[in-house]
Scaffold this active site. Structure first.
Site, PDB file in Angstrom:
ATOM      1  N   HIS A  39       0.638 -65.879 -32.164  1.00 51.42           N
ATOM      2  CA  HIS A  39       1.573 -66.362 -33.499  1.00 51.42           C
ATOM      3  C   HIS A  39       0.649 -66.082 -34.733  1.00 51.42           C
ATOM      4  CE1 HIS A  39       4.597 -68.233 -31.236  1.00 51.42           C
ATOM      5  NE2 HIS A  39       3.899 -69.236 -30.663  1.00 51.42           N
ATOM      6  N   HIS A  53      -1.996 -67.541 -26.794  1.00 54.39           N
ATOM      7  CA  HIS A  53      -0.395 -67.945 -27.241  1.00 54.39           C
ATOM      8  C   HIS A  53      -0.476 -68.265 -28.578  1.00 54.39           C
ATOM      9  CE1 HIS A  53       3.723 -69.725 -26.505  1.00 54.39           C
ATOM     10  NE2 HIS A  53       3.313 -70.391 -27.826  1.00 54.39           N
ATOM     11  N   GLU A  54      -1.389 -69.092 -29.201  1.00 56.65           N
ATOM     12  CA  GLU A  54      -1.401 -69.551 -30.508  1.00 56.65           C
ATOM     13  C   GLU A  54      -1.822 -68.506 -31.305  1.00 56.65           C
ATOM     14  OE1 GLU A  54       0.470 -71.961 -31.199  1.00 56.65           O
ATOM     15  OE2 GLU A  54       0.411 -73.007 -29.046  1.00 56.65           O
TER      16      GLU A  54
END
Length: 268
Positions: free
Chosen positions: A62, A58-59
């Protein structure tokens, strides 16, 4: 040609911690499939490792989107290594979400990468950076749910426990995608629309951002909201994928082996 020219950049080399998490997932999956050891502990380890892996991805999403948007600083900060210790708020982004799923079965990824927004031009790029994280959770949920929809009904205990672990992890991924897309300051849903808001509105909402994840968690702790969210929204989405909801229910039961009398998500 120099010897080092073919080596991967150190700021993009996959971290040992991430590889260990993948190894834990694989080992616990093998134990569940072969019905070796304690099934409840195996489900717990598989889901926890899988959840942490998804948080790293998820990170990473980003950061990777920010890199292509113009913020080349994400590499030097270590965000592209999938190392959870490199993120700006490990407690807020990893410890708290892990505690949330253990205590209440509520999946909420926290924001952890610091993007130098001044390097990025264009509102759509800023929105895409915020949307990249939930997209990973949504894609993970879809893959797991499709797998559960395609597999035949297991006749052995081991595969049944393994599919239950997959079902519960799929539910957490689906929940994370939906909740994180809510337009609440501090969550990615707000980050998607923030570039399009006026300066005054952005400034007014800035003070709420540090508490956004806590606010959503507390709202879901309310029995009425919790029941509506899981029994209407999540159930109606998961029932499109065969027995995935049944697997998720049993996976939730196995996961909460420590019996803190909190009931998990299905106990509210």
């Amino acid at each position: 040609m120099s010897i080092t020219s073919n080596r991967p950049h150190s700021d993009r080399r996959v971290s040992t911690i991430f590889l260990v998490l993948l190894a834990v997932m694989g080992a616990s999956a093998g134990a569940l499939w072969t019905d070796w050891g304690n099934a409840r502990f195996g489900v717990f380890m598989f889901v926890v490792a899988g959840w942490l892996v998804s948080l790293c991805l998820h990170e990473y999403a980003h950061a990777r989107t920010a890199l292509h948007g113009g913020d080349i600083s994400v590499g030097t900060k270590g965000y592209l290594t999938l190392n959870p210790l490199k993120y700006t708020h490990p407690v807020y982004s990893f410890i708290m979400p892990l505690v949330f799923i253990i205590l209440g079965g509520i999946a909420l990824p926290g924001g952890a990468v610091f993007i130098e927004r001044g390097r990025i031009q264009g509102k759509w790029k800023h929105s895409a950076i915020s949307a990249a994280g939930p997209a990973v959770n949504a894609a993970s949920a879809l893959v797991l749910l499709v797998v559960l929809a395609l597999v035949p009904t297991p006749t052995a205990v081991g595969p049944a426990n393994f599919y239950s672990a997959l079902g519960y992890l799929a539910l957490l991924q689906l929940m994370a995608a939906i909740l994180n897309l809510l337009p609440v300051p501090g969550l990615d849903g707000y980050g998607i629309i923030e570039p399009w808001l006026s300066y005054d509105n952005r400034r007014a909402f800035a003070g709420i951002a540090p508490y956004g994840m806590i606010i959503v968690f507390l709202l879901l702790w309310n029995s009425t909201i919790n029941s509506w969210f899981f029994n209407t929204v999540i159930f109606n989405l998961m029932r499109w994928f065969g027995q995935s909801w049944t697997y998720a229910q049993f996976g939730n039961y196995l996961f909460h082996f420590f019996n803190l009398n909190l009931g998990g998500i299905f106990g509210h």
